[in-house]
Design an enzyme around this catalytic site. Structure first.
Site, short mmCIF file in Angstrom:
data_model
loop_
_atom_site.label_atom_id
_atom_site.label_comp_id
_atom_site.label_asym_id
_atom_site.label_seq_id
_atom_site.Cartn_x
_atom_site.Cartn_y
_atom_site.Cartn_z
NE ARG A 130 10.84 12.70 7.21
CZ ARG A 130 9.65 12.56 6.61
NH1 ARG A 130 9.15 11.34 6.36
NH2 ARG A 130 8.94 13.61 6.27
CB SER A 174 17.05 19.76 5.49
OG SER A 174 16.66 18.53 6.01
CE LYS A 219 10.02 18.11 4.34
NZ LYS A 219 10.05 18.05 5.80
C1 LIG Z 1 14.04 16.31 5.52
C2 LIG Z 1 15.11 15.53 5.23
C3 LIG Z 1 16.04 15.90 4.20
N1 LIG Z 1 17.11 15.11 3.92
C4 LIG Z 1 17.30 13.98 4.62
C5 LIG Z 1 18.50 13.14 4.24
F1 LIG Z 1 18.48 12.94 2.92
F2 LIG Z 1 18.45 11.96 4.86
F3 LIG Z 1 19.62 13.79 4.55
N2 LIG Z 1 16.49 13.57 5.59
C6 LIG Z 1 15.39 14.29 5.95
N3 LIG Z 1 14.64 13.88 6.88
#
Ligand SMILES: C=C1C=NC(C(F)(F)F)=NC1=N
Length: 223
Positions: A47, A118, A147
């Site tokens: 990411r 998500s 984030k």
């Molecule tokens: C925004 C996100 C929410 N959840 C996940 C994960 F936990 F990895 F599934 N990854 C992301 N990038």
């Protein structure tokens, strides 16, 4: 043609899910990942987002290198958001948010690769399941530093609500999760924990992973 991953295997992969990019690392991302793999992460998500995020050739080269490390360790490699990149790398799957391309069209493009979506509400969870998600990323459970446009922390209540509503799909909790908090995330109904800063900002990455993994494994066994 490879078939879709089974829920049992998906739950196992979700136990200790490291999500990261170059921006999250204090040292070289390859070093952080090498330590994390040694510590026993079960799934990896590339990411690369936020200020100073890599792009283009640099980003592709890093992704390829991290993917190679995961492959040698037999840890599936998931790409966040960027379906094109995932297909170009022949990644093991993609993770998409609610405001990305719809899960329906992503599922068509990636075939039977792993699809993570998500979800912040039961409604979003149900829609993701309808469109063929293999797991749900639910959170932020606690306040997150990773984030900048994250929604408000929901606590573990959202996990109980989803399981109470009959959502059976594999779920990983994300957002501010540490070793101390991992047990309650599992007890609330998640099959594993996804972490960024608890691992990438640790003094000793390998022992941070070992600590979280041990806590999760004990909590899962006690369910
Ligand atoms: C925004 C996100 C929410 N959840 C996940 C994960 F936990 F990895 F599934 N990854 C992301 N990038």
């Amino acid at each position: 043609m490879k078939e879709r991953i089974s829920p049992v295997r998906m739950r196992e992969y979700l136990r200790m899910y490291l999500v990261m990019g170059n921006v999250n690392c204090r040292t070289e991302p390859e070093m952080v990942l090498a330590e994390a793999l040694a510590g026993g992460i079960t799934l990896f998500q590339f990411r690369e987002k936020g200020t100073d995020a890599l792009s283009g050739e640099q980003m592709f080269t890093l992704a390829r290198q991290l993917q190679d490390m995961c492959r040698r360790a037999s840890v599936p490699f998931i790409v966040n958001d960027d379906v094109e990149l995932a297909l170009e790398l022949n990644a093991d799957g993609v993770h998409i948010g609610q405001d990305d391309e719809s899960a329906e069209s992503v599922r068509e493009r990636i075939g039977n690769r792993i699809l993570g979506v998500s979800a912040h509400t039961v409604e979003e969870a149900r829609r993701a399941i309808l469109h063929g998600a293999d797991y749900l990323g639910v959170g932020p459970i606690y306040p997150t530093v990773s984030k900048d446009d994250a929604k408000a922390a929901q606590g573990t209540a959202i996990l109980r609500e989803m399981r109470g509503a009959g959502i059976e799909l594999p779920i990983v909790g994300i957002g501010g999760i540490t070793a101390d908090r991992a047990e309650e995330v599992i007890r609330a109904g998640a099959n594993g924990v996804a972490v960024i800063s608890a691992v990438t900002q640790a003094e000793r990455v390998r022992s941070a992973v070992e600590g979280i993994a041990a806590t999760v494994n004990q909590a899962v066994v006690r369910l």
